[in-house]
Scaffold this motif. Structure first.
Motif, short mmCIF file in Angstrom:
data_model
loop_
_atom_site.label_atom_id
_atom_site.label_comp_id
_atom_site.label_asym_id
_atom_site.label_seq_id
_atom_site.Cartn_x
_atom_site.Cartn_y
_atom_site.Cartn_z
N PHE A 37 48.14 32.47 53.19
CA PHE A 37 48.41 31.42 52.20
C PHE A 37 47.44 30.25 52.37
O PHE A 37 46.93 29.71 51.41
N GLY A 38 47.21 29.86 53.62
CA GLY A 38 46.30 28.75 53.86
C GLY A 38 46.39 28.23 55.27
O GLY A 38 47.28 28.60 56.05
N THR A 39 45.47 27.37 55.60
CA THR A 39 45.43 26.71 56.90
C THR A 39 46.02 25.32 56.72
O THR A 39 45.59 24.56 55.85
N LEU A 40 47.01 25.00 57.53
CA LEU A 40 47.69 23.72 57.48
C LEU A 40 47.24 22.88 58.66
O LEU A 40 47.30 23.33 59.81
N LEU A 41 46.78 21.67 58.37
CA LEU A 41 46.36 20.74 59.42
C LEU A 41 47.35 19.59 59.44
O LEU A 41 47.57 18.92 58.42
N LEU A 42 47.98 19.37 60.59
CA LEU A 42 48.92 18.27 60.78
C LEU A 42 48.34 17.31 61.80
O LEU A 42 48.03 17.71 62.92
N ASP A 43 48.22 16.03 61.42
CA ASP A 43 47.59 15.07 62.33
C ASP A 43 48.57 14.39 63.28
O ASP A 43 48.15 13.65 64.16
N GLY A 44 49.86 14.63 63.13
CA GLY A 44 50.84 13.99 63.99
C GLY A 44 51.12 12.54 63.62
O GLY A 44 51.92 11.88 64.25
N GLN A 45 50.45 12.05 62.60
CA GLN A 45 50.62 10.66 62.15
C GLN A 45 51.19 10.58 60.74
O GLN A 45 51.14 9.54 60.11
N GLY A 46 51.69 11.71 60.21
CA GLY A 46 52.31 11.71 58.89
C GLY A 46 51.40 12.14 57.76
O GLY A 46 51.75 11.97 56.59
N THR A 47 50.24 12.74 58.07
CA THR A 47 49.33 13.22 57.04
C THR A 47 49.04 14.70 57.29
O THR A 47 48.87 15.12 58.43
N TYR A 48 48.99 15.47 56.20
CA TYR A 48 48.66 16.88 56.31
C TYR A 48 47.59 17.25 55.29
O TYR A 48 47.37 16.54 54.31
N GLN A 49 46.96 18.39 55.52
CA GLN A 49 46.02 18.97 54.57
C GLN A 49 46.23 20.47 54.58
O GLN A 49 46.47 21.06 55.64
N ILE A 50 46.13 21.09 53.40
CA ILE A 50 46.17 22.55 53.30
C ILE A 50 44.85 23.01 52.69
O ILE A 50 44.40 22.48 51.68
#
Length: 122
Positions: A37-50
């Protein structure tokens, strides 16, 4: 005796040192048929990117609706998207097991399971 056991249980369940860390890092997400489906990036500071994909080699596909970034909050073991494609396109909420870079995240909508995201660490 019962009171002491109850108090011990309450102390155990509310002890913040026993809480799981919020997920952080890079996760590869599959749909319910195990298709990428995709790569999910979580920064641990409340922001994500797919970064959306539909291929087994995880190549980015910019035409997919899951591409984008957004914000999220953590409530216990829930990851709650507040904006971006997880909220706007999929109305998904997540639950995680484990913590930090070794978490596993399951996303669902009101109809049921949507995605399973596994850490790329390890």
């Amino acid at each position: 005796m019962r009171l002491a056991a109850t108090l011990a249980l309450v102390a155990f369940s509310t002890n913040p040192s026993l809480a799981q860390d919020a997920p952080v890092g890079i996760f590869r997400c599959h749909d319910t048929s195990m298709a990428p489906f995709g790569t999910l990036l979580l920064d641990g500071q409340g922001t994500y990117q797919i970064i959306g994909t539909s291929t087994a080699d995880w190549a980015a596909d910019p035409s997919l609706p899951q591409n984008g970034a957004g914000t999220y909050s953590i409530d216990g073991t829930q990851l709650l998207p507040e904006g971006g494609p997880l909220k706007d396109a999929f109305a998904a909420t997540g639950n995680f097991l484990g913590g930090g870079q070794e978490a596993t995240i399951g996303f669902s909508d009101k109809k049921g399971a949507l995605l399973t995201c596994l850490s790329t660490v390890g």
